[in-house]
Design an enzyme around this catalytic site. Structure first.
Site, PDB file in Angstrom:
ATOM      1  CG  HIS A   1      34.665  -7.195 -39.693  1.00  0.00           C
ATOM      2  ND1 HIS A   1      34.465  -8.485 -39.307  1.00  0.00           N
ATOM      3  CD2 HIS A   1      34.766  -7.233 -41.051  1.00  0.00           C
ATOM      4  CE1 HIS A   1      34.437  -9.270 -40.378  1.00  0.00           C
ATOM      5  NE2 HIS A   1      34.625  -8.530 -41.437  1.00  0.00           N
TER       6      HIS A   1
ATOM      7  CG  HIS B   1      38.915 -10.029 -44.156  1.00  0.00           C
ATOM      8  ND1 HIS B   1      38.854  -9.904 -42.796  1.00  0.00           N
ATOM      9  CD2 HIS B   1      37.665  -9.787 -44.616  1.00  0.00           C
ATOM     10  CE1 HIS B   1      37.610  -9.595 -42.445  1.00  0.00           C
ATOM     11  NE2 HIS B   1      36.863  -9.513 -43.529  1.00  0.00           N
TER      12      HIS B   1
ATOM     13  CG  HIS C   1      30.052  -5.690 -47.604  1.00  0.00           C
ATOM     14  ND1 HIS C   1      29.479  -6.624 -46.767  1.00  0.00           N
ATOM     15  CD2 HIS C   1      31.399  -5.849 -47.447  1.00  0.00           C
ATOM     16  CE1 HIS C   1      30.433  -7.301 -46.127  1.00  0.00           C
ATOM     17  NE2 HIS C   1      31.603  -6.861 -46.528  1.00  0.00           N
TER      18      HIS C   1
ATOM     19  CD  GLU D   1      32.482 -10.012 -43.994  1.00  0.00           C
ATOM     20  OE1 GLU D   1      33.674 -10.094 -44.303  1.00  0.00           O
ATOM     21  OE2 GLU D   1      31.974  -8.959 -43.518  1.00  0.00           O
TER      22      GLU D   1
HETATM   23 FE   LIG Z   1      34.876  -8.881 -43.461  1.00  0.00          FE
END
Ligand SMILES: [Fe+3]
Ligand SMILES: [Fe+3]
Lengths: 134, 281, 281, 134
Positions: free
Chosen positions: B12, B61, B195, B242
């Protein structure tokens, strides 16, 4: 099934160049991160842009945190309890993208960082564990 | 009776939203990113595949929740959710409409099933939820599906384990099967893949690890349940965690699944973008 | 190492707070109510019994949380908590100080242990938390113990089952045992016993049922785990469900326990007041 | 371990003189209960006392809910989705105790209600189940 907290957390500090956002950091960075959240409101962003130091005066940040905010020193802000998703409100207010802001923490220029990403990103080899050197 | 018809996972990355919102999807950088969603966009448009409701598992977030409120598992039960202002103004996307009857049903069923849900009746939704909708549906005037948001804490440690997430997925499947109305439901797991957005190690990408994770969603899903937080952190970067949200999706599908489509591309911003479409075999 | 030394349960009827705050404890109506706390007040004052920290399980009565936020299990991790204004001004009692290091430890341990806690860093605490402190400690300038608040949803159904509450208690015991500092800890379960504050059936009291519940905290605790919500509702009134919070206390004590003190009185306002002190046998 | 929602909820409507605060009622009473919460602030209590109808005009309550609020008809408010802990903010603002407000729902005078409580409260016999009459 039960694991101790210290067992669970034990290896989190063994990852090179990484600050895991543990509850210890969350507590240390409470006001720093709440300050960042305030920048989600357009009227606050305006006040912030008009006079950053004056805006910061309203928040219970430590002097070190205030300095690092004004200097946009993101590695330092991580060390002082900042979390990247909170700090994102700060660099977004500056009009910076994630790539631009994140690259400043790597010691690389943004061009070199982008080039590294285009070439497949940073390899995990050698940066998995400080202890093991793997 | 409500039926869980398919599971979708996707990154996302905020930049995907930016590219769509600013009409940049045809630029060289973005072309290969969006090419991988073409199959799904066509597939999901077909009446036999289009869900009525998506149970959308994502993480906030630091948008709706801040340091004052950290729910491990939250479920949105409001009628609708506005796109959040993450510091550059809200995304120009439609309001997200819930199927509140269904959401409340899921919330109730999960609590009866010993999941300690937090029910949320007012929240804005950030890129974690809206970017997957944009990737799948482009820029409609209104989203063509209702959305039940399930927000998972993957920011402040300890985050829920992959095992707990998998079990939540199984409980969601029971809740769906228990809903009396005739409803076609998909579950989406979002975020990931490898990431790291912080520190000198930022930019870490582990393609081998990611591809094995994608493989094992069909080949050896039980292995994935037991991956510990520390492995995600070491191998896939500090934000690779995530992927536990993908396990909620996978846990909900249960049994054997068939991979209908896969897309993997590096880079999207700082991230290894992953996307997969699964249905029960 | 932290040690769980005793468990206390008590009703948290607002009127008890009113009587203390307004100096009415010597009135005929209140005398027998407060007489039953004298033993505990003396006992808990003794250095060998006085805890450093109380894990105080209570429910918020639409004070810190409203319809927008319904956490099944919340844990307060802030440094301190102000008494809430419930419509007649905040109670004139000291600020409640947390042992935040310990609270964060408990929160972490519970999440690792597959409890889906919501961490709260800012909240006011209502009569559910402050009345038990007043009952046990009177009117000091500062509370003599630190308090870790654990708030349980017993207002909006489904509420967590007695079984889930018992398991949370067991997990709290593991978390306490895992804390490296030398700390004397008590756990308090509050609320109950039988009462109904609504509708034509209001005023319901079931002394027989309540006494059996008190008996079985020592005699047959396993029976209590499986009492269903509907039984609390039918037998003990719509607000009797608060007794599931006693099971968190009892689950934390584990094994056999000894009853040190019991107090049961009808009425306190609309409620059958119950209070018990337990320690591991 | 799994139980269906309808199985769990099935008996909740079988209790005489009792409205269990289910999610259905929580949804119906959303604005009613949020209005009650607003009375936790002294400045709102003042505005409310000065002009109840004007204060209510700012809230998305149904006409039936507004009428029942102005009439302090607590049984009706329960039927319309109110919850007692929210409604407590309303009767506390009126200076009423729980006993006073709760007694109004029983069809008894407050004196009779208090006397019943002093005598041991309402027996559960006969009010456990509508269906079974027990
Ligand atoms: Fe995220
Ligand atoms: Fe209570």
């Amino acid at each position: 099934m039960h694991r101790s907290v210290s067992d669970y957390m034990s290896e989190f500090d063994d990852i090179p160049g990484t600050r895991v956002y543990t509850t210890r950091r969350a507590r240390q960075g409470y006001w720093l991160n709440q300050f960042c959240m305030s920048l989600m409101k357009p009227e606050n962003r305006e006040r912030w842009r008009a006079d950053e130091a004056a805006y910061l005066a309203d928040w219970k940040l430590t002097d070190a945190q205030k300095e690092a905010v004004l200097a946009r020193d993101y590695n330092r802000l991580l060390d002082l309890g900042g979390n990247i998703y909170y700090l994102a409100k700060l660099f977004s207010t500056d009009g910076q993208s994630f790539v631009q802001a994140v690259s400043t923490m790597t010691g690389m220029s943004v061009e070199d960082y982008k080039a590294m990403m285009m070439a497949g990103g940073r390899s995990p080899d050698g940066v998995r564990s400080i202890r093991e050197g793997t | 009776m409500a039926r869980l018809t398919a599971g979708i996972a996707t990154s996302h990355v905020p930049l995907i939203g930016v590219a769509i919102d600013q009409g940049k999807t045809e630029e060289d950088y973005f072309k290969p990113i969006f090419a991988g969603y073409e199959w799904t966009k066509e597939w999901i448009r077909k009446p036999e595949n289009k869900p009525d409701v998506v149970i959308l598992v994502y993480n906030d977030h630091a948008s709706a929740f801040d340091m004052n409120l950290i729910p491990t598992f939250a479920i949105g039960c409001a009628e609708e959710f506005e796109p959040a202002d993450e510091g550059w103004g809200p995304r120009p996307v439609p309001v997200v409409k819930n199927d509140a009857d269904f959401a409340w049903h899921i919330a109730q069923s999960l609590i009866i099933d010993e999941f300690d849900m937090t029910i949320i009746n007012k929240m804005d939704v950030d890129h974690g939820l809206t970017v997957p909708l944009s990737a799948m549906f482009g820029q409609p005037d209104a989203w063509p599906v209702k959305v039940v948001p399930i927000a998972v804490n993957v920011v402040t440690y300890p985050v829920p384990s992959g095992e707990r997430c998998w079990k939540l997925g199984e409980a969601i499947a029971r809740a769906v099967a228990d809903y009396p109305e005739d409803l076609k439901v998909q579950i989406w797991g979002t975020g990931g893949m490898s990431h790291q957005l912080q520190g000198p190690r930022a930019g870490l990408i582990n393609q081998e690890w990611d591809q094995k994770f994608l493989d094992d969603l069909t080949a050896d899903p039980q292995r994935l349940r037991s991956i510990e937080a520390i492995e995600y952190l070491r191998e896939t970067g500090s934000e690779g965690i995530e992927m536990v949200m993908w396990l909620i999706m996978r846990g909900a599908l249960q049994g054997d699944v068939r991979e209908l489509h896969r897309h993997y591309h590096v880079p999207a911003s700082n991230t290894a973008l992953g996307h997969i479409v699964l249905e029960n075999a």
